[in-house]
Enzyme design. Structure first.
Site, PDB file in Angstrom:
ATOM      1  N   THR A 156       0.877  -1.167   0.000  1.00 48.61           N
ATOM      2  CA  THR A 156       0.000   0.000   0.000  1.00 48.61           C
ATOM      3  C   THR A 156       0.918   1.221   0.000  1.00 48.61           C
ATOM      4  OG1 THR A 156      -0.143   0.229   2.415  1.00 48.61           O
ATOM      5  CG2 THR A 156      -1.755  -1.230   1.349  1.00 48.61           C
ATOM      6  N   HIS A 157       0.505   2.260  -0.700  1.00 45.38           N
ATOM      7  CA  HIS A 157       1.352   3.452  -0.850  1.00 45.38           C
ATOM      8  C   HIS A 157       2.704   3.107  -1.494  1.00 45.38           C
ATOM      9  CE1 HIS A 157      -1.445   5.596   1.836  1.00 45.38           C
ATOM     10  NE2 HIS A 157      -1.414   4.500   2.574  1.00 45.38           N
ATOM     11  N   SER A 278      18.299  -0.219 -26.473  1.00 48.62           N
ATOM     12  CA  SER A 278      18.666   1.186 -26.615  1.00 48.62           C
ATOM     13  C   SER A 278      19.595   1.357 -27.803  1.00 48.62           C
ATOM     14  CB  SER A 278      19.355   1.664 -25.330  1.00 48.62           C
ATOM     15  OG  SER A 278      20.003   2.900 -25.541  1.00 48.62           O
ATOM     16  N   LYS A 284      20.820  -2.142 -22.188  1.00 48.18           N
ATOM     17  CA  LYS A 284      19.419  -1.878 -21.863  1.00 48.18           C
ATOM     18  C   LYS A 284      18.468  -2.934 -22.425  1.00 48.18           C
ATOM     19  CE  LYS A 284      17.780   1.097 -20.088  1.00 48.18           C
ATOM     20  NZ  LYS A 284      17.346   2.368 -20.716  1.00 48.18           N
ATOM     21  N   GLU A 291       4.937   0.053 -21.423  1.00 52.31           N
ATOM     22  CA  GLU A 291       5.010   1.512 -21.434  1.00 52.31           C
ATOM     23  C   GLU A 291       4.075   2.099 -22.485  1.00 52.31           C
ATOM     24  OE1 GLU A 291       9.636   2.081 -19.900  1.00 52.31           O
ATOM     25  OE2 GLU A 291       9.123   2.501 -21.988  1.00 52.31           O
TER      26      GLU A 291
END
Length: 461
Positions: A156-157, A278, A284, A291
């Site tokens: 949570t949070h 990348s 990468k 996304e």
């Protein structure tokens, strides 16, 4: 420049820039199947009612089938002068069948024609969305079954809260996508009524049979008010609302996949075929698919806001503003279907890093609530138990220990009620499996959730 159906009223031809601005043919041509299907049903109905001759209906239907064949083969020429798909089809029909083609438009308007086309389109694409959702749901349930017993931290949070089963986490998303499926089903019930025959807004003087065309086209029946029939776009707004909520769910899961696949967290690993690299940093491995889905969610939201804005101030009945309903609808359909199509196999192939999940679940004092519950069972009020455990956790942090690493003597500094049996309650497995309430995270409870999910799948496959 082709002559317009309304040319008798006008003294000047349409300005070329007005024609381009006014035309919808380049985007509404994707409605061609539904336009032709609706026109065939309308022509047969006109014949059945004695409004046109049976031979005329046969010629019209044959011509429409030829138009359909030409479009499917890529032989049909779409001309901006035809303005929209309805006029394009009718013009070509008249070229094929002769003047009898002009009788097709008897007892209807483009207002009810486009309304039935778009309704059929929404119903068709809604069924496709449902099929993709069922596939995604199946993937989530299978992954929950195959990973039962694996513990991960619950948050949570975005801070560690309590340990949970990874399968329990997956089943939370099952619930979201189940509701998405139900929302699509629900809107289809309201959308499944046929506006054909409403005319421009007031109905028609011809003795048409709206029940026949509605049944022929697969609707429950005809719409009940001719004004509402041509001015209603609620079904589009409902679809876009359901699509937006579904994309929101995809975006939430995408966000967590992005976080969980970060090498510093490493709960999951996406396969190479669902990532990119990348152009400058050779090491990468970017989670571009989740996304992109996260980003495309805003695009679908935009379609919903577009439609709400278009409709918010329109007087009855039809207004040309409504032509702007199609591009946001088409874009949202394409975006949602593409997102669902790519998402399910990505999740299916995603590797679960069991050791990393369980190692992380053991950190962050995630069994502190279990210690508080333990004290409550000893007769201590929960608020007091909460305070005791808070001090115990602070002591553990200061001494760089986990809760289960504290000795009994250390724990009893904070409460004399803590005894050796406490270690039976504050391990990860004990914490998870003690939460056996309905809908909880224990293995038994999650297996119940999975059983219900499989029943849902069986009912909807």
């Amino acid at each position: 420049m082709s002559e317009k159906p309304w040319a008798g009223r006008f003294n000047l031809p349409t300005d070329i820039f007005v024609e381009e601005f006014n035309a919808s043919i380049y985007f509404d041509k994707r409605l061609y199947k539904f336009d032709i299907k609706g026109s065939i049903a309308h022509a047969v109905m006109l014949s059945r009612q004695g409004i046109i001759a049976e031979s005329e209906a046969r010629a019209i239907v044959s011509g429409l089938e030829q138009v359909l064949d030409e479009i499917e083969k890529g032989e049909f020429h779409f001309d901006i002068g035809d303005e929209d798909i309805h006029m394009a089809v009718e013009k070509r029909l008249t070229e094929i069948a002769g003047p009898v083609g002009g009788k097709l438009h008897t007892a209807r308007s483009r207002n009810d024609q486009v309304a039935v086309d778009v309704r059929m389109y929404v119903m068709y694409e809604a069924e496709t969305v449902k099929a993709y959702l069922i596939n995604l749901i199946r993937v989530l349930v299978d992954k929950a079954v195959n990973n039962i017993g694996i513990v991960m931290p619950g948050f949570t949070h975005l801070q560690q809260g309590q340990p949970i089963l990874f399968s329990h986490y997956l089943m939370a998303y099952f619930q979201m996508f189940k509701r998405d499926f139900q929302r699509i089903n629900d809107l289809m019930i309201r959308a499944n009524y046929c506006p054909l025959g409403a005319g421009a807004l007031a109905g028609t003087t011809f003795p048409i049979d709206r029940n026949y065309t509605a049944n022929t086209l697969g609707f429950y029946g005809p719409t009940e008010n001719s004004i509402d029939s041509v001015s209603d776009r609620d079904f589009i707004i409902e679809f876009l609302s359901a699509a937006s909520i579904c994309m929101m769910h995809l975006s939430r899961l995408s966000e967590e996949i992005i976080l969980f696949s970060n090498p510093d967290i490493n709960f999951v690993t996406l396969t190479d075929d669902y990532c990119t690299g990348s152009s400058i940093m050779p090491q990468k491995k970017n989670p571009d698919i989740p996304e992109l889905i996260r980003g495309k969610t805003g695009r679908v939201y935009g379609s919903l806001m577009t439609m709400l804005t278009i409709m918010k101030g329109l007087p009855l009945a039809y207004n040309k503003d409504m032509q702007e309903d199609k591009e946001p609808l088409f874009d949202a359909v394409d975006t949602l279907l593409a997102s669902l199509k790519v998402f399910a196999p990505m999740i299916e192939k995603m590797k679960v890093n069991v050791d990393k999940m369980q190692q992380s679940a053991g950190k962050g004092y995630s069994t502190a609530t279990d210690l508080a519950d333990y004290l409550v069972r000893k007769g201590i009020p929960f608020r007091e138990a909460h305070h005791i455990v808070g001090k115990t956790v602070a002591y553990a942090i200061d001494n760089n220990k986990n809760l289960e690493e504290l000795s009994i003597n250390e724990m009893q500094i904070f409460s004399k009620f803590i005894e050796k049996d406490v270690y039976n309650y504050i391990t990860l497995d004990a914490s998870v499996n003690s939460r056996n309430s309905y809908g909880g995270t224990s293995v038994e409870s999650v297996m119940t959730q999975i059983k219900l999910a499989k029943s849902f799948l069986d009912d909807n496959l």
